[in-house]
Design a protein around this motif. Structure first.
Motif, short mmCIF file in Angstrom:
data_model
loop_
_atom_site.label_atom_id
_atom_site.label_comp_id
_atom_site.label_asym_id
_atom_site.label_seq_id
_atom_site.Cartn_x
_atom_site.Cartn_y
_atom_site.Cartn_z
N LEU A 124 11.84 94.07 -17.36
CA LEU A 124 11.15 95.30 -16.97
C LEU A 124 9.65 95.02 -16.87
N SER A 125 9.01 95.54 -15.83
CA SER A 125 7.55 95.61 -15.82
C SER A 125 7.18 97.08 -16.05
N TYR A 126 6.20 97.28 -16.92
CA TYR A 126 5.85 98.65 -17.28
C TYR A 126 4.42 98.70 -17.80
N HIS A 127 3.91 99.90 -17.98
CA HIS A 127 2.58 100.09 -18.53
C HIS A 127 2.69 100.53 -19.99
N LYS A 128 2.26 99.65 -20.86
CA LYS A 128 2.29 99.91 -22.30
C LYS A 128 1.08 100.77 -22.67
N PRO A 129 1.26 101.83 -23.48
CA PRO A 129 0.12 102.65 -23.89
C PRO A 129 -0.78 101.90 -24.86
N VAL A 130 -2.07 101.81 -24.53
CA VAL A 130 -3.07 101.20 -25.40
C VAL A 130 -4.32 102.08 -25.40
N PRO A 131 -5.04 102.15 -26.52
CA PRO A 131 -6.27 102.96 -26.55
C PRO A 131 -7.32 102.41 -25.60
N ILE A 132 -8.08 103.32 -24.99
CA ILE A 132 -9.19 102.92 -24.12
C ILE A 132 -10.40 102.65 -25.00
N PRO A 133 -10.92 101.42 -25.03
CA PRO A 133 -12.06 101.12 -25.90
C PRO A 133 -13.26 101.99 -25.58
N GLY A 134 -13.81 102.62 -26.60
CA GLY A 134 -15.02 103.41 -26.45
C GLY A 134 -14.83 104.78 -25.85
N ALA A 135 -13.63 105.15 -25.47
CA ALA A 135 -13.39 106.46 -24.86
C ALA A 135 -13.33 107.53 -25.93
N PRO A 136 -13.88 108.72 -25.67
CA PRO A 136 -13.78 109.80 -26.65
C PRO A 136 -12.34 110.26 -26.80
N PRO A 137 -11.98 110.80 -27.96
CA PRO A 137 -10.60 111.27 -28.15
C PRO A 137 -10.28 112.45 -27.25
N THR A 138 -8.99 112.69 -27.07
CA THR A 138 -8.56 113.83 -26.27
C THR A 138 -8.83 115.13 -27.01
N ALA A 139 -8.55 116.26 -26.34
CA ALA A 139 -8.80 117.57 -26.96
C ALA A 139 -8.01 117.76 -28.25
N SER A 140 -6.86 117.09 -28.33
CA SER A 140 -6.04 117.21 -29.54
C SER A 140 -6.50 116.28 -30.65
N GLY A 141 -7.48 115.46 -30.36
CA GLY A 141 -7.96 114.50 -31.34
C GLY A 141 -7.30 113.15 -31.27
N ALA A 142 -6.29 113.00 -30.41
CA ALA A 142 -5.60 111.72 -30.27
C ALA A 142 -6.45 110.76 -29.44
N PRO A 143 -6.26 109.47 -29.63
CA PRO A 143 -7.02 108.50 -28.83
C PRO A 143 -6.69 108.62 -27.35
N ALA A 144 -7.68 108.43 -26.50
CA ALA A 144 -7.43 108.37 -25.06
C ALA A 144 -6.72 107.07 -24.75
#
Length: 218
Positions: free
Chosen positions: A64-84
């Motif tokens: 499988l080729s896929y996009h693994k979720p990884v945090p964006i370095p230096g990005a502010p958190p989302t509205a819910s407080g989770a990492p972007a």
């Protein structure tokens, strides 16, 4: 997003949102196939290609080729407080037991995030080829230290062949096979010549069919 035909006539289908499905005797199984890794499905990212090992009848390997979720370095958190999060183009291998994928593990993580489609396919040489899309930073496609905008080449376990065109260079990623690609949406073996053909989508009027040659800049 992609399909793969099993020797028994069943068909794997990937859904970009992150589900692998199977069609048995012309009927879509309502239950997704278990064992697929967690996918970052946003924009044009998600679960991409599915291919079988050339000796699938013996080893039952599925890739499988896929996009693994990884945090964006230096990005502010989302509205819910989770990492972007962004998606990292990743290659995984699992074993099909007839009902689910087992022993699924990543055999290559590109480090290339915010990219889009990814195709994979085995060549006549037994090697596994994988496409990556150029990022918004288009010059990455020309950078031999970036996997973005490239075709990569691996052995079937994700290790790097010693005859890759940049394998002996300290200033390049050893997995790179070709460079200078924009958005690669199709990858196949020519049935007569055995060459790898790639469908590359460009801006309006910029679509290409490329015949891949080791080390070439497209």
């Amino acid at each position: 997003w992609s399909i793969a035909f099993l020797p028994d006539g069943n068909i794997f289908v990937t859904e970009r949102g992150g589900r692998l499905r199977i069609i048995r005797n012309g009927v879509l199984d309502p239950n997704p196939v278990a064992g697929v890794p967690r996918v970052q499905a946003a924009g044009l990212q998600g679960l991409m290609d599915v291919v079988l090992h050339p000796r699938f009848a013996d080893n039952h390997y599925v890739y499988l080729s896929y996009h693994k979720p990884v945090p964006i370095p230096g990005a502010p958190p989302t509205a819910s407080g989770a990492p972007a999060m962004a998606g990292e183009t990743t290659l995984a291998r699992g074993t099909w037991n007839g009902t689910a994928l087992t022993d699924v593990h990543d055999i290559f993580e590109s480090g290339a995030t915010r990219t889009e489609s990814s195709r994979i396919g085995f060549g006549r040489d037994g090697m596994l080829y994988m496409t990556t899309v150029a990022t918004a930073k288009a010059e990455d496609a020309q950078d031999l230290k970036s996997q973005s905008g490239k075709v990569l080449r691996f052995k079937d376990d994700g290790t790097i062949p010693t005859d890759n065109p940049f394998a002996s260079r300290a200033d390049a990623k050893k997995e790179i096979y070709t460079l200078g690609h924009r958005s690669s949406l199709g990858l196949t073996v020519h049935p007569v010549t055995g060459e790898m053909w790639l469908n590359e989508n460009g801006p309006n009027g910029g679509d290409e069919i490329n015949i891949l040659k080791p080390g070439k800049n497209y």
